[in-house]
Design an enzyme around this catalytic site. Sequence first.
Site, PDB file in Angstrom:
ATOM      1  CB  CYS A   1      26.957  38.285  39.087  1.00 34.06           C
ATOM      2  SG  CYS A   1      26.793  37.518  37.315  1.00 34.06           S
TER       3      CYS A   1
ATOM      4  CE  LYS B   1      33.574  42.670  30.472  1.00 33.62           C
ATOM      5  NZ  LYS B   1      33.703  41.385  31.234  1.00 33.62           N
ATOM      6  CG  ASN B   2      35.308  39.191  28.810  1.00 31.57           C
ATOM      7  OD1 ASN B   2      35.472  39.985  29.880  1.00 31.57           O
ATOM      8  ND2 ASN B   2      33.931  38.851  28.150  1.00 31.57           N
TER       9      ASN B   2
ATOM     10  NE  ARG C   1      31.404  35.456  37.670  1.00 37.26           N
ATOM     11  CZ  ARG C   1      31.603  34.157  38.366  1.00 37.26           C
ATOM     12  NH1 ARG C   1      31.414  34.395  39.631  1.00 37.26           N
ATOM     13  NH2 ARG C   1      32.349  33.217  37.867  1.00 37.26           N
TER      14      ARG C   1
ATOM     15  CG  ASP D   1      29.340  37.968  26.739  1.00 41.37           C
ATOM     16  OD1 ASP D   1      30.660  38.042  26.904  1.00 41.37           O
ATOM     17  OD2 ASP D   1      28.882  37.403  27.874  1.00 41.37           O
TER      18      ASP D   1
ATOM     19  CD  GLN E   1      33.670  22.058  36.203  1.00 33.04           C
ATOM     20  OE1 GLN E   1      34.693  21.260  35.639  1.00 33.04           O
ATOM     21  NE2 GLN E   1      32.733  21.325  37.175  1.00 33.04           N
TER      22      GLN E   1
ATOM     23  NE  ARG F   1      31.309  45.093  36.001  1.00 30.83           N
ATOM     24  CZ  ARG F   1      31.135  43.807  37.034  1.00 30.83           C
ATOM     25  NH1 ARG F   1      30.066  44.044  37.506  1.00 30.83           N
ATOM     26  NH2 ARG F   1      32.238  42.982  37.151  1.00 30.83           N
TER      27      ARG F   1
ATOM     28  NE  ARG G   1      29.262  34.534  35.402  1.00 27.51           N
ATOM     29  CZ  ARG G   1      29.660  35.625  34.938  1.00 27.51           C
ATOM     30  NH1 ARG G   1      29.152  36.869  35.367  1.00 27.51           N
ATOM     31  NH2 ARG G   1      30.775  35.712  34.314  1.00 27.51           N
ATOM     32  N   PRO G   2      29.205  29.552  39.670  1.00 20.78           N
ATOM     33  CG  PRO G   2      28.794  27.218  39.548  1.00 20.78           C
ATOM     34  CD  PRO G   2      28.191  28.638  39.072  1.00 20.78           C
ATOM     35  CB  VAL G   3      35.061  29.443  40.633  1.00 23.95           C
ATOM     36  CG1 VAL G   3      34.639  30.621  40.308  1.00 23.95           C
ATOM     37  CG2 VAL G   3      34.694  29.373  42.262  1.00 23.95           C
TER      38      VAL G   3
ATOM     39  CB  ILE H   1      25.877  30.581  28.484  1.00 24.64           C
ATOM     40  CG1 ILE H   1      26.088  29.969  27.024  1.00 24.64           C
ATOM     41  CG2 ILE H   1      26.935  30.493  29.420  1.00 24.64           C
ATOM     42  CD1 ILE H   1      27.062  29.088  26.865  1.00 24.64           C
TER      43      ILE H   1
END
Length: 440
Positions: free
Chosen positions: A126, A22-23, A102, A320, A135, A420, A131-133, A342
């Site tokens: 979430c 998925k990732n 996201r 994960d 960066q 998902r 979970r900011p963005v 994390i």
Amino acid sequence: MDKLLIRGGRPLVGEVPISGAKNAALPELCAALLTADPVTLHNVPRLQDVATMLRLIRNMGVQVDRIANPDCSVADAAGIVRLDAGGLSTPEAPYDLVKTMRASVLALGPLLARFGEATVSLPGGCAIGSRPVDQHIKGLQAMGAQIVVEHGYMIARLPQGCTRLRGARITTDMVTVTGTENLLMAATLAEGETVLENAAQEPEVADLAEMLIKMGARIQGHGTSRVRIQGVERLHGCEHAVVADRIEAGTFLCAVAATGGDALLRHGRADHLDAVIDKLRDAGVQVAPEEGGIRVRSPGAAQLKAQGFRTTEYPGFPTDMQAQFMALNVVAQGTATVAETIFENRFMHVNELLRLGAKIQTTDGRVAVIEGLGGAAPTGARLSGATVMATDLRASASLVIAGLVADGETLVDRIYHLDRGYDCMEAKLRGLGANIERIQ
Ligand code: EPZ
């Protein structure tokens, strides 16, 4: 709302195909935005998140064709997707799609690099964290982008008169997987050299880089913490097969370890799971590469020793896999401490495991002490089936593993979380002998 009904107590035996990651599939679908030529991706997993990403890029005007059968058969005939972004008309990722996933933020870098502009909704938080963005934004600004946040959207464009991003040396404040991927994709078309320091080393990042190199990108050091990219004028199309999903493979390793059994995870990459496999071996599970996959044998959790671990960036123990390994610890022997470093809220499976009879104590939401029930088995306390609720993707997997071991019936509710990120999980588990069915 679908549920999974599991009757525990069966060992898992046989063979199971591991799907594409998925990732890796999610950033690689976005990489197709970088070129006007057609791109074909093989081994694309059939997941809700992939469907969402395909909807998002179709929404931009990208031609998308799913070539293989979409039904949820367990056969290896994995999904093949053909993308043609030649006619892309709207470099936008709207809120109603981004809020459900996201990873939509991965469209930002490619759109900015190819079109010089992009409007992408800020992803909400979430369940597992804010979970900011920041960066992603900081890195793109270092490459010359002007990004303002208005009405919940990141509006990015190049300065007046500029036609390309410019290469830069970027050190992110922390290791960020999709941050690294966004900047990597943007850098492929930037003018000059970009150096990403503190880059994420996950196999999915390296697989994305391999795909970009097939498209004509010039990248060195992918898979390490320093990645160098020499920008080029344009990228061409390619064919690429998505790397196998190490988290799906790790999930099945924990399931077989917990129930006991003997299984071959076809296509699984043991070399992408060193930290998890080390812990499984310490617990008493036999794990080894075999026939291009992974062979796993276990006497069952009651014979295994619970293992403590801390989640860290790759190649350390993956966050994960934290929930799934905790489910194994719950039914193994002895006491183990698990630390989640994390994400700030990734213990939501704990309360649901407690409903099944687990013995877990958490402090500050980041450290859990598990007292394995294995020592008491077979006479003493065991997990007993109950109705539990999935709260996020990997927590759902943790509850399924617990249900496979618990006495009686476990009903896992809200399994849209599971859908998902897992391709036909109940069909794959049934193929290994589990008593599990999906009910509406
Ligand atoms: C990716 O998320 C994965 N998702 C996640 O998998 C995985 O848990 C995570 O990496 C960590 O390995 C995809 O690849 C689509 P991060 P990502 O940016 O990129 C902080 C799953 O279960 N951070 O590496 O969003 C962040 O808050 C999912 O498959 C910032 O502060 O994670 C977190 O604490 C869940 N600012 C840490 O860094 C930023 O700009 C790592 O996050 C970016 C991140």
